[in-house]
Design an enzyme around this catalytic site. Structure first.
Site, PDB file in Angstrom:
ATOM      1  N   ASN A 193      47.340  41.005  39.218  1.00  0.00           N
ATOM      2  CA  ASN A 193      48.323  39.965  39.522  1.00  0.00           C
ATOM      3  C   ASN A 193      49.065  39.466  38.289  1.00  0.00           C
ATOM      4  OD1 ASN A 193      46.337  38.508  38.231  1.00  0.00           O
ATOM      5  ND2 ASN A 193      46.051  36.995  39.851  1.00  0.00           N
ATOM      6  N   LYS A 194      48.773  40.023  37.113  1.00  0.00           N
ATOM      7  CA  LYS A 194      49.393  39.523  35.894  1.00  0.00           C
ATOM      8  C   LYS A 194      50.793  40.099  35.699  1.00  0.00           C
ATOM      9  CE  LYS A 194      45.984  36.888  34.645  1.00  0.00           C
ATOM     10  NZ  LYS A 194      45.059  37.096  35.768  1.00  0.00           N
ATOM     11  N   ILE A 195      51.489  39.577  34.678  1.00  0.00           N
ATOM     12  CA  ILE A 195      52.875  39.966  34.457  1.00  0.00           C
ATOM     13  C   ILE A 195      52.984  41.441  34.128  1.00  0.00           C
ATOM     14  CG2 ILE A 195      52.902  39.329  32.007  1.00  0.00           C
ATOM     15  CD1 ILE A 195      55.748  38.102  32.659  1.00  0.00           C
TER      16      ILE A 195
END
EC number: 2.6.1.102
Length: 381
Positions: A193-195
């Site tokens: 879910n990170k950038i």
């Protein structure tokens, strides 16, 4: 409206390009599918080049990086580690892995990060009790830089080393420097879910060569230099695989674009939802800080609207849109019942009033309008 009328909009899904396949194909062609390999070395070099750190260690999670980082700082049984209450549980869990106790610090209302005033209170209280904290963890929540100048000055004044949890903040900066490069140890996450993502993964960075070598050994089961398997220290199976590191290499080249898009999404929501009663956006960038705006977050004021974040979340679900409450403060978690906390009212209020909107960098304006229309449907002007 039937929620199945639309494909689901997730909060922050992975966003891959095409360069990742080049690294993966090369690894498979060369049979580098073991935990080590050229992609692993290259990914670490890429992160060093971006952050300015002298050493980087690719690991299978950001949590593993925090665990190793705290061990490098000497955290052990009976120690105390200062930590923000308003963060994901992975920030604090490694403290307990090492037999230490977290001491939670409240947020300040602008950046939502650790409050320097409450931090000073905690440091002075521990000094009066002759209980020197072993380490201080600072977190850049939702990609927002904390008040680093003030916090680092306090850490130096009281002689407490800093671990910088930049798990959510890759691409954010403070006074022109990348976050993750300010602490004795810095940590990033590459969770799905990170950038940027490697599916699952993390990175530890430091300028201390001896620490980097020690963490590298610990991450690979701490095998001694011997022809047979000999172990004098406790180790872990924490290394990232060469395949996943290939995804990371391809993702690193996309970082500037991903940060630009996330910031545009935040600004779009602000523009289109301004004027709705009781609704405001946060957190705010501190002087000298620039956030990657990993997630776009809003607050609802009970003095101006009867709508609660949970009502909004459930309403968005009827449009097949995922949203999520802000992090529940750790001092309110059953896991940490009885743990010392300094303050707590600010982060408790933020949790009560806040929600995260879909922020994925692959979102189109059609997606964004779908979210905004749903919000306006529930909270009309």
């Amino acid at each position: 409206m039937n929620s199945q009328d639309y494909d689901r909009l997730y909060l922050s899904p992975p966003h891959l390009g095409r360069h990742e396949l080049n690294y993966l194909h090369k690894a498979i062609e060369d049979n580098w599918v073991a935990p080590v390999g050229p992609n692993l070395d290259g990914f670490e070099q890429d992160v060093c080049a971006f952050t300015g750190a002298q050493h980087a260690l690719a690991l299978n999670s950001g949590t593993a990086a925090i665990h190793l980082g705290l061990r490098l700082l000497g955290v052990g049984p009976g120690d105390e580690v200062l930590c923000p209450s308003f963060t994901f549980v992975a920030t604090a869990n490694p403290i307990t892995y090492l037999g230490a106790t977290p001491v939670f610090i409240d947020s300040e209302a602008e950046t939502w990060n650790m409050c320097p005033n409450r931090l000073r209170e905690a440091l002075e209280d521990r000094r009066r009790q002759n209980r020197q904290p072993r380490a201080l963890i600072v977190v850049h929540l939702y990609g927002m830089p904390c008040r680093l100048r003030e916090i680092l000055a306090l850490a130096e004044e009281f002689g407490v080393p800093v671990l910088e949890d930049a798990a959510e903040a890759l691409g954010s900066t403070y006074e022109g420097r990348p976050l993750g490069s300010f602490g004795a140890v810095g940590v990033f996450s590459f969770n799905g879910n990170k950038i940027l993502t490697t599916s699952g993964g993390g990175m530890l960075v430091t300028n201390n060569a001896a620490w980097a070598a020690k963490a590298r050994a610990w991450s690979a089961q701490a095998r001694d230099d011997a022809p047979h398997y000999q172990h004098s220290e406790l180790g872990y199976n924490y290394r990232l695989s060469n395949l996943l590191a290939g995804i990371g290499r391809g993702q690193m080249g996309l970082l500037d674009d991903r940060v630009k898009k996330r910031r545009e999404i935040y600004a779009w929501y602000q523009d289109k939802l301004q004027g709705l009663p009781g609704l405001s956006f946060g957190p705010a960038e501190p002087a000298g800080g620039r956030s990657n705006r990993w997630l776009s977050c809003l607050l609802l004021s009970p003095a101006e609207t009867s709508i609660t974040p949970e009502q909004l979340r459930l309403h968005l679900e009827t449009h097949n849109v995922e949203s999520r409450p802000l992090w529940k403060p750790l001092h309110l978690q059953p896991l940490f019942a009885g743990v010392p906390v300094f303050g707590g009212a600010v982060c408790t209020d933020l949790f009560t009033r806040g929600i995260c909107l879909p922020s994925g960098s692959a979102m189109t304006e059609t997606h964004l309008r779908r979210v905004a229309d749903a919000v306006r449907e529930l909270i009309p002007v």
